[in-house]
Design a protein around this motif. Structure first.
Motif, mmCIF file in Angstrom:
data_model
loop_
_atom_site.group_PDB
_atom_site.id
_atom_site.type_symbol
_atom_site.label_atom_id
_atom_site.label_comp_id
_atom_site.label_asym_id
_atom_site.label_seq_id
_atom_site.Cartn_x
_atom_site.Cartn_y
_atom_site.Cartn_z
ATOM 1 N N THR A 214 0.900 -1.080 0.016
ATOM 2 C CA THR A 214 -0.010 0.001 -0.159
ATOM 3 C C THR A 214 1.012 1.248 -0.057
ATOM 4 N N GLY A 215 0.186 2.406 -0.285
ATOM 5 C CA GLY A 215 0.991 3.609 -0.303
ATOM 6 C C GLY A 215 0.730 4.352 -1.603
ATOM 7 N N HIS A 216 1.286 3.715 -2.586
ATOM 8 C CA HIS A 216 0.933 4.360 -3.921
ATOM 9 C C HIS A 216 -0.425 4.453 -4.296
ATOM 10 N N THR A 217 -1.160 3.468 -4.194
ATOM 11 C CA THR A 217 -2.727 3.581 -3.898
ATOM 12 C C THR A 217 -2.879 2.788 -2.849
ATOM 13 N N PRO A 218 -4.244 2.970 -2.160
ATOM 14 C CA PRO A 218 -4.597 2.263 -0.974
ATOM 15 C C PRO A 218 -4.466 0.515 -1.267
ATOM 16 N N GLY A 219 -4.865 0.004 -2.343
ATOM 17 C CA GLY A 219 -4.793 -1.384 -2.688
ATOM 18 C C GLY A 219 -3.812 -1.869 -3.393
ATOM 19 N N HIS A 220 -2.733 -0.999 -3.838
ATOM 20 C CA HIS A 220 -1.712 -1.480 -4.749
ATOM 21 C C HIS A 220 -0.926 -2.736 -4.270
ATOM 22 N N SER A 221 -1.032 -3.685 -5.101
ATOM 23 C CA SER A 221 -0.535 -5.080 -4.792
ATOM 24 C C SER A 221 0.207 -5.466 -5.948
ATOM 25 N N SER A 222 1.410 -6.182 -5.324
ATOM 26 C CA SER A 222 2.395 -7.015 -6.301
ATOM 27 C C SER A 222 1.615 -8.371 -6.432
ATOM 28 N N GLU A 257 -0.341 8.068 -3.300
ATOM 29 C CA GLU A 257 -1.489 8.602 -2.660
ATOM 30 C C GLU A 257 -1.035 9.000 -1.188
ATOM 31 N N ASP A 258 -0.095 7.990 -0.692
ATOM 32 C CA ASP A 258 0.488 8.328 0.475
ATOM 33 C C ASP A 258 2.091 7.895 0.438
ATOM 34 N N SER A 259 2.693 8.955 0.574
ATOM 35 C CA SER A 259 4.116 8.826 0.037
ATOM 36 C C SER A 259 4.777 8.008 1.378
ATOM 37 N N GLU A 260 4.428 8.244 2.570
ATOM 38 C CA GLU A 260 5.182 7.658 3.494
ATOM 39 C C GLU A 260 4.955 6.079 3.529
ATOM 40 N N LYS A 261 3.680 5.773 3.286
ATOM 41 C CA LYS A 261 3.303 4.476 3.122
ATOM 42 C C LYS A 261 4.202 3.709 1.946
ATOM 43 N N ALA A 262 4.072 4.459 0.862
ATOM 44 C CA ALA A 262 4.789 3.709 -0.268
ATOM 45 C C ALA A 262 6.157 3.633 0.031
ATOM 46 N N ILE A 263 7.025 4.643 0.842
ATOM 47 C CA ILE A 263 8.458 4.323 1.223
ATOM 48 C C ILE A 263 8.543 3.050 1.836
ATOM 49 N N ILE A 264 7.631 2.738 2.845
ATOM 50 C CA ILE A 264 7.655 1.701 3.760
ATOM 51 C C ILE A 264 7.584 0.189 2.786
ATOM 52 N N SER A 265 6.891 0.459 2.040
ATOM 53 C CA SER A 265 6.371 -0.615 0.981
ATOM 54 C C SER A 265 7.364 -0.806 0.080
ATOM 55 N N ARG A 266 8.065 0.172 -0.388
ATOM 56 C CA ARG A 266 9.180 0.063 -1.214
ATOM 57 C C ARG A 266 10.660 -0.781 -0.429
ATOM 58 N N GLN A 267 10.619 -0.210 0.657
ATOM 59 C CA GLN A 267 11.840 -0.644 1.349
ATOM 60 C C GLN A 267 11.517 -2.062 1.619
ATOM 61 N N ALA A 268 10.495 -2.469 2.119
ATOM 62 C CA ALA A 268 9.813 -3.793 2.102
ATOM 63 C C ALA A 268 10.474 -4.683 0.801
ATOM 64 N N ALA A 269 9.839 -4.257 -0.140
ATOM 65 C CA ALA A 269 10.079 -4.904 -1.440
ATOM 66 C C ALA A 269 11.491 -5.156 -1.622
ATOM 67 N N PHE A 270 12.276 -4.176 -1.615
ATOM 68 C CA PHE A 270 13.699 -4.045 -1.952
ATOM 69 C C PHE A 270 14.401 -5.211 -1.095
ATOM 70 N N SER A 271 14.047 -5.005 0.165
ATOM 71 C CA SER A 271 14.818 -6.091 1.109
ATOM 72 C C SER A 271 14.543 -7.379 0.887
ATOM 73 N N GLU A 272 13.177 -7.743 0.655
ATOM 74 C CA GLU A 272 12.850 -9.171 0.345
ATOM 75 C C GLU A 272 13.165 -9.644 -1.035
ATOM 76 N N ALA A 273 13.258 -8.806 -1.828
ATOM 77 C CA ALA A 273 13.828 -9.320 -3.262
ATOM 78 C C ALA A 273 15.264 -9.753 -3.284
ATOM 79 N N ALA A 274 16.114 -8.787 -2.450
ATOM 80 C CA ALA A 274 17.480 -8.894 -2.368
ATOM 81 C C ALA A 274 17.675 -10.090 -1.440
ATOM 82 N N ASN A 275 16.993 -10.330 -0.428
ATOM 83 C CA ASN A 275 17.246 -11.437 0.538
ATOM 84 C C ASN A 275 16.957 -12.856 -0.367
ATOM 85 N N GLU A 276 15.882 -12.830 -1.090
ATOM 86 C CA GLU A 276 15.512 -14.171 -1.728
ATOM 87 C C GLU A 276 15.986 -14.363 -3.163
ATOM 88 N N GLY A 277 16.364 -13.226 -3.792
ATOM 89 C CA GLY A 277 17.340 -13.447 -4.914
ATOM 90 C C GLY A 277 16.037 -13.842 -6.385
#
Length: 311
Positions: A214-222, A257-277
Protein backbone atom coordinates in the motif's frame (compact mmCIF):
# COMPACT_ATOMS: atom_id res chain seq x y z
CA UNK A 1 45.57 1.58 -64.91
CA UNK A 2 41.99 0.35 -64.54
CA UNK A 3 39.59 0.84 -67.39
CA UNK A 4 36.29 2.75 -67.06
CA UNK A 5 34.28 -0.49 -66.81
CA UNK A 6 36.40 -1.77 -63.95
CA UNK A 7 36.16 1.55 -62.10
CA UNK A 8 32.37 1.59 -62.40
CA UNK A 9 32.22 -1.89 -60.90
CA UNK A 10 34.11 -0.66 -57.83
CA UNK A 11 31.92 2.43 -57.33
CA UNK A 12 28.94 1.93 -54.95
CA UNK A 13 25.60 2.40 -56.63
CA UNK A 14 24.14 5.81 -55.77
CA UNK A 15 20.76 4.24 -54.80
CA UNK A 16 22.31 2.43 -51.83
CA UNK A 17 23.40 5.74 -50.31
CA UNK A 18 19.90 7.19 -50.62
CA UNK A 19 17.79 4.45 -49.03
CA UNK A 20 14.97 5.97 -47.01
CA UNK A 21 15.22 5.75 -43.23
CA UNK A 22 12.57 3.40 -41.88
CA UNK A 23 11.95 5.28 -38.60
CA UNK A 24 9.91 2.59 -36.88
CA UNK A 25 10.64 0.10 -34.11
CA UNK A 26 9.94 -3.60 -33.83
CA UNK A 27 6.93 -4.81 -31.82
CA UNK A 28 7.87 -4.55 -28.16
CA UNK A 29 7.38 -7.89 -26.44
CA UNK A 30 9.81 -10.23 -24.74
CA UNK A 31 9.12 -13.87 -23.95
CA UNK A 32 10.73 -16.03 -21.27
CA UNK A 33 9.88 -19.16 -19.28
CA UNK A 34 9.38 -19.26 -15.54
CA UNK A 35 9.34 -22.98 -14.89
CA UNK A 36 6.24 -24.20 -16.76
CA UNK A 37 4.80 -20.68 -17.15
CA UNK A 38 5.32 -18.58 -20.25
CA UNK A 39 5.83 -14.92 -19.33
CA UNK A 40 5.50 -12.25 -22.00
CA UNK A 41 6.63 -8.75 -21.13
CA UNK A 42 4.58 -6.27 -23.12
CA UNK A 43 5.30 -2.61 -23.73
CA UNK A 44 2.45 -0.11 -23.78
CA UNK A 45 5.01 2.45 -24.93
CA UNK A 46 7.13 5.10 -23.27
CA UNK A 47 6.48 8.66 -22.15
CA UNK A 48 8.73 11.51 -21.07
CA UNK A 49 8.10 12.68 -17.51
CA UNK A 50 9.86 15.39 -15.45
CA UNK A 51 11.31 13.23 -12.71
CA UNK A 52 13.27 16.16 -11.26
CA UNK A 53 10.00 17.81 -10.21
CA UNK A 54 7.85 14.68 -9.70
CA UNK A 55 10.17 13.09 -7.15
CA UNK A 56 9.75 14.45 -3.62
CA UNK A 57 11.75 14.24 -0.38
CA UNK A 58 14.61 15.53 -2.53
CA UNK A 59 15.50 18.49 -4.77
CA UNK A 60 15.40 18.95 -8.55
CA UNK A 61 19.14 19.69 -8.56
CA UNK A 62 19.90 16.39 -6.83
CA UNK A 63 17.76 14.40 -9.28
CA UNK A 64 19.38 16.17 -12.24
CA UNK A 65 22.81 15.25 -10.87
CA UNK A 66 21.89 11.60 -10.33
CA UNK A 67 20.36 11.29 -13.79
CA UNK A 68 23.31 12.98 -15.49
CA UNK A 69 25.58 10.40 -13.86
CA UNK A 70 23.87 7.68 -15.91
CA UNK A 71 23.66 9.75 -19.11
CA UNK A 72 20.02 10.70 -18.61
CA UNK A 73 18.23 13.97 -18.07
CA UNK A 74 14.77 15.18 -17.13
CA UNK A 75 12.25 14.78 -18.63
CA UNK A 76 13.18 11.09 -18.63
CA UNK A 77 11.81 8.34 -20.80
CA UNK A 78 9.57 6.13 -18.65
CA UNK A 79 8.40 2.69 -19.74
CA UNK A 80 4.85 1.47 -19.19
CA UNK A 81 4.98 -2.33 -19.01
CA UNK A 82 2.39 -5.08 -18.62
CA UNK A 83 2.88 -8.84 -18.33
CA UNK A 84 1.00 -11.72 -19.93
CA UNK A 85 1.20 -15.11 -18.22
CA UNK A 86 0.27 -18.36 -19.95
CA UNK A 87 0.07 -21.09 -17.31
CA UNK A 88 -1.02 -23.71 -19.84
CA UNK A 89 -4.53 -23.56 -18.37
CA UNK A 90 -5.19 -19.83 -18.23
CA UNK A 91 -4.03 -16.69 -19.99
CA UNK A 92 -3.70 -13.88 -17.46
CA UNK A 93 -2.78 -10.26 -18.13
CA UNK A 94 -1.16 -8.30 -15.31
CA UNK A 95 -2.08 -4.62 -15.83
CA UNK A 96 -3.71 -3.22 -18.95
CA UNK A 97 -1.75 -0.18 -20.07
CA UNK A 98 -3.07 3.29 -20.82
CA UNK A 99 -5.46 2.85 -23.74
CA UNK A 100 -6.06 6.22 -25.40
CA UNK A 101 -5.82 8.33 -22.25
CA UNK A 102 -2.18 9.40 -22.10
CA UNK A 103 -1.09 10.30 -25.58
CA UNK A 104 0.24 8.86 -28.84
CA UNK A 105 3.50 7.43 -27.51
CA UNK A 106 1.50 5.04 -25.31
CA UNK A 107 -1.48 2.74 -25.89
CA UNK A 108 0.53 0.08 -27.73
CA UNK A 109 -0.48 -2.87 -25.55
CA UNK A 110 -3.12 -4.51 -27.76
CA UNK A 111 -0.87 -4.39 -30.80
CA UNK A 112 1.99 -5.96 -28.87
CA UNK A 113 -0.28 -8.69 -27.47
CA UNK A 114 -1.20 -9.54 -31.06
CA UNK A 115 2.41 -9.34 -32.22
CA UNK A 116 3.31 -11.82 -29.46
CA UNK A 117 0.85 -14.32 -30.95
CA UNK A 118 -2.26 -13.80 -28.82
CA UNK A 119 -5.60 -12.05 -29.19
CA UNK A 120 -7.40 -9.96 -26.55
CA UNK A 121 -10.38 -12.36 -26.77
CA UNK A 122 -8.17 -15.21 -25.53
CA UNK A 123 -7.36 -13.58 -22.21
CA UNK A 124 -9.17 -15.28 -19.32
CA UNK A 125 -8.30 -12.83 -16.55
CA UNK A 126 -6.93 -9.33 -16.10
CA UNK A 127 -5.32 -8.71 -12.71
CA UNK A 128 -4.53 -5.09 -11.86
CA UNK A 129 -1.76 -4.10 -9.49
CA UNK A 130 -3.76 -0.90 -8.94
CA UNK A 131 -6.25 1.45 -10.61
CA UNK A 132 -4.12 4.29 -11.93
CA UNK A 133 -4.91 5.23 -15.54
CA UNK A 134 -1.59 3.91 -16.88
CA UNK A 135 -2.55 0.47 -15.57
CA UNK A 136 -6.31 0.45 -16.16
CA UNK A 137 -6.98 2.78 -19.11
CA UNK A 138 -6.37 -0.02 -21.61
CA UNK A 139 -9.24 -2.06 -20.17
CA UNK A 140 -11.52 -0.33 -22.66
CA UNK A 141 -11.46 0.47 -26.37
CA UNK A 142 -14.11 2.82 -27.77
CA UNK A 143 -15.92 2.58 -24.45
CA UNK A 144 -16.23 -1.22 -24.61
CA UNK A 145 -14.32 -3.99 -22.86
CA UNK A 146 -11.02 -4.54 -24.66
CA UNK A 147 -10.86 -8.04 -23.13
CA UNK A 148 -14.44 -9.23 -23.61
CA UNK A 149 -14.00 -12.73 -22.17
CA UNK A 150 -11.87 -11.78 -19.17
CA UNK A 151 -12.70 -11.50 -15.51
CA UNK A 152 -11.21 -8.35 -13.98
CA UNK A 153 -9.54 -8.73 -10.57
CA UNK A 154 -8.75 -5.69 -8.39
CA UNK A 155 -7.92 -5.26 -4.72
CA UNK A 156 -11.07 -4.14 -2.88
CA UNK A 157 -9.30 -1.18 -1.30
CA UNK A 158 -8.65 0.33 -4.73
CA UNK A 159 -12.19 -0.31 -5.96
CA UNK A 160 -13.63 1.33 -2.85
CA UNK A 161 -11.26 4.29 -3.20
CA UNK A 162 -11.38 5.07 -6.93
CA UNK A 163 -14.99 4.15 -7.71
CA UNK A 164 -16.54 5.99 -4.78
CA UNK A 165 -18.39 9.06 -6.15
CA UNK A 166 -18.00 10.85 -2.81
CA UNK A 167 -14.23 10.54 -3.06
CA UNK A 168 -14.31 11.81 -6.62
CA UNK A 169 -16.43 14.81 -5.63
CA UNK A 170 -14.11 15.71 -2.76
CA UNK A 171 -10.90 15.28 -4.78
CA UNK A 172 -8.89 18.34 -5.84
CA UNK A 173 -9.35 19.39 -9.45
CA UNK A 174 -5.90 18.02 -10.33
CA UNK A 175 -7.05 14.49 -9.38
CA UNK A 176 -10.65 14.44 -10.57
CA UNK A 177 -9.57 13.06 -13.92
CA UNK A 178 -8.10 9.97 -12.27
CA UNK A 179 -11.46 9.14 -10.69
CA UNK A 180 -13.33 9.75 -13.94
CA UNK A 181 -10.94 7.57 -15.93
CA UNK A 182 -11.10 4.79 -13.34
CA UNK A 183 -14.89 4.74 -13.53
CA UNK A 184 -14.87 4.80 -17.34
CA UNK A 185 -12.41 1.92 -17.54
CA UNK A 186 -13.93 -0.36 -14.91
CA UNK A 187 -17.68 0.25 -15.18
CA UNK A 188 -18.04 -1.82 -18.39
CA UNK A 189 -16.73 -4.83 -16.47
CA UNK A 190 -19.06 -4.12 -13.56
CA UNK A 191 -22.01 -3.84 -15.95
CA UNK A 192 -21.08 -7.19 -17.50
CA UNK A 193 -20.72 -8.88 -14.10
CA UNK A 194 -17.00 -9.37 -14.74
CA UNK A 195 -15.44 -7.50 -11.81
CA UNK A 196 -14.03 -9.54 -8.94
CA UNK A 197 -12.50 -7.81 -5.92
CA UNK A 198 -9.92 -9.51 -3.72
CA UNK A 199 -8.74 -9.04 -0.15
CA UNK A 200 -5.25 -8.08 1.01
CA UNK A 201 -2.59 -10.73 0.33
CA UNK A 202 -5.14 -12.96 -1.36
CA UNK A 203 -4.84 -15.41 -4.28
CA UNK A 204 -7.53 -14.09 -6.64
CA UNK A 205 -6.60 -16.57 -9.39
CA UNK A 206 -5.13 -20.02 -8.65
CA UNK A 207 -1.37 -19.65 -8.75
CA UNK A 208 -1.46 -15.83 -8.65
CA UNK A 209 -0.76 -14.67 -5.11
CA UNK A 210 -0.71 -11.01 -4.14
CA UNK A 211 1.19 -8.91 -1.61
CA UNK A 212 -0.39 -5.69 -0.40
CA UNK A 213 2.18 -2.93 -0.95
CA UNK A 214 0.00 0.00 0.00
CA UNK A 215 0.91 3.66 -0.34
CA UNK A 216 1.12 4.28 -4.05
CA UNK A 217 -2.61 3.59 -3.95
CA UNK A 218 -4.59 2.10 -1.05
CA UNK A 219 -4.84 -1.34 -2.66
CA UNK A 220 -1.58 -1.37 -4.62
CA UNK A 221 -0.57 -5.05 -4.78
CA UNK A 222 2.34 -6.98 -6.23
CA UNK A 223 1.67 -10.32 -7.93
CA UNK A 224 3.66 -13.44 -7.05
CA UNK A 225 4.20 -16.31 -9.50
CA UNK A 226 6.02 -19.54 -8.70
CA UNK A 227 6.65 -22.55 -10.95
CA UNK A 228 9.13 -25.41 -10.74
CA UNK A 229 11.21 -23.70 -8.08
CA UNK A 230 11.41 -20.32 -9.80
CA UNK A 231 9.76 -17.16 -8.56
CA UNK A 232 8.78 -13.85 -10.17
CA UNK A 233 7.19 -10.92 -8.36
CA UNK A 234 5.44 -8.42 -10.61
CA UNK A 235 5.88 -5.26 -8.59
CA UNK A 236 3.51 -2.72 -10.09
CA UNK A 237 4.73 0.76 -9.13
CA UNK A 238 7.21 0.02 -6.36
CA UNK A 239 9.60 2.25 -8.33
CA UNK A 240 9.39 4.78 -11.11
CA UNK A 241 12.58 4.17 -13.05
CA UNK A 242 15.58 2.02 -12.24
CA UNK A 243 18.09 4.58 -11.00
CA UNK A 244 17.13 7.01 -8.25
CA UNK A 245 14.94 5.05 -5.87
CA UNK A 246 17.16 1.98 -5.62
CA UNK A 247 19.92 4.04 -4.02
CA UNK A 248 17.45 6.29 -2.18
CA UNK A 249 14.25 4.38 -1.33
CA UNK A 250 13.11 7.33 0.78
CA UNK A 251 12.52 9.41 -2.33
CA UNK A 252 8.85 9.24 -3.25
CA UNK A 253 6.90 10.50 -6.26
CA UNK A 254 3.94 12.82 -6.73
CA UNK A 255 1.79 9.96 -8.04
CA UNK A 256 1.74 8.31 -4.59
CA UNK A 257 -1.50 8.62 -2.66
CA UNK A 258 0.43 8.22 0.61
CA UNK A 259 4.15 8.81 0.19
CA UNK A 260 5.16 7.61 3.65
CA UNK A 261 3.38 4.28 3.24
CA UNK A 262 4.79 3.94 -0.29
CA UNK A 263 8.32 4.38 1.09
CA UNK A 264 7.73 1.64 3.68
CA UNK A 265 6.38 -0.66 0.95
CA UNK A 266 9.35 0.05 -1.31
CA UNK A 267 11.87 -0.67 1.42
CA UNK A 268 10.11 -3.96 2.23
CA UNK A 269 9.97 -4.95 -1.44
CA UNK A 270 13.67 -4.17 -1.97
CA UNK A 271 14.76 -6.05 1.14
CA UNK A 272 12.71 -9.13 0.33
CA UNK A 273 13.83 -9.24 -3.32
CA UNK A 274 17.49 -8.87 -2.36
CA UNK A 275 17.24 -11.47 0.42
CA UNK A 276 15.45 -14.09 -1.68
CA UNK A 277 17.09 -13.38 -5.04
CA UNK A 278 13.92 -13.90 -7.07
CA UNK A 279 13.10 -12.23 -10.37
CA UNK A 280 11.26 -8.92 -10.29
CA UNK A 281 9.20 -7.17 -12.97
CA UNK A 282 8.53 -3.44 -12.70
CA UNK A 283 5.85 -1.50 -14.53
CA UNK A 284 8.05 1.58 -14.97
CA UNK A 285 11.50 0.05 -15.22
CA UNK A 286 13.08 0.25 -18.67
CA UNK A 287 11.39 -2.37 -20.88
CA UNK A 288 11.14 -5.34 -20.46
CA UNK A 289 11.51 -4.34 -16.82
CA UNK A 290 12.65 -7.75 -15.56
CA UNK A 291 15.68 -8.33 -13.38
CA UNK A 292 17.02 -8.76 -9.87
CA UNK A 293 17.64 -6.52 -6.87
CA UNK A 294 20.97 -6.71 -5.08
CA UNK A 295 22.49 -4.82 -2.19
CA UNK A 296 25.48 -2.61 -2.89
CA UNK A 297 27.60 -0.07 -1.03
CA UNK A 298 25.05 2.72 -1.53
CA UNK A 299 21.88 0.72 -0.72
CA UNK A 300 20.38 -1.35 -3.56
CA UNK A 301 21.03 -1.84 -7.24
CA UNK A 302 18.87 -2.95 -10.17
CA UNK A 303 20.38 -5.74 -12.29
CA UNK A 304 18.52 -6.25 -15.60
CA UNK A 305 17.97 -9.85 -16.65
CA UNK A 306 20.60 -11.05 -19.08
CA UNK A 307 19.06 -11.27 -22.54
CA UNK A 308 18.49 -14.78 -23.86
CA UNK A 309 17.04 -16.01 -27.14
CA UNK A 310 16.59 -19.51 -25.64
CA UNK A 311 13.28 -20.45 -24.02
Amino acid sequence: MLGATALSALTPLEAFARAAQIKSIAPAYHRLMLGAYEIVALSDGTVKIPLNTLYNHTTPDHIDKVLSGVFQSSPSEASVNAYLVNTGDRLVLIDAGTGTYLGPTLGKLIGNIQAAGYQPEQIDDVLLTHIHTDHSGGLIADGKRAFPNALLHVNKRDVDYWLNPLHAKAAPDTKKGLYREAIEAINPYIDAGKLRTFADNAEPIPGFKTILRTGHTPGHSSVVLESQGRKLVIWGDITHGDIVQFDEPGIAIAFDEDSEKAIISRQAAFSEAANEGYLVAGAHISFPGIGHVRRDSSNYDWVPLNYSSIL
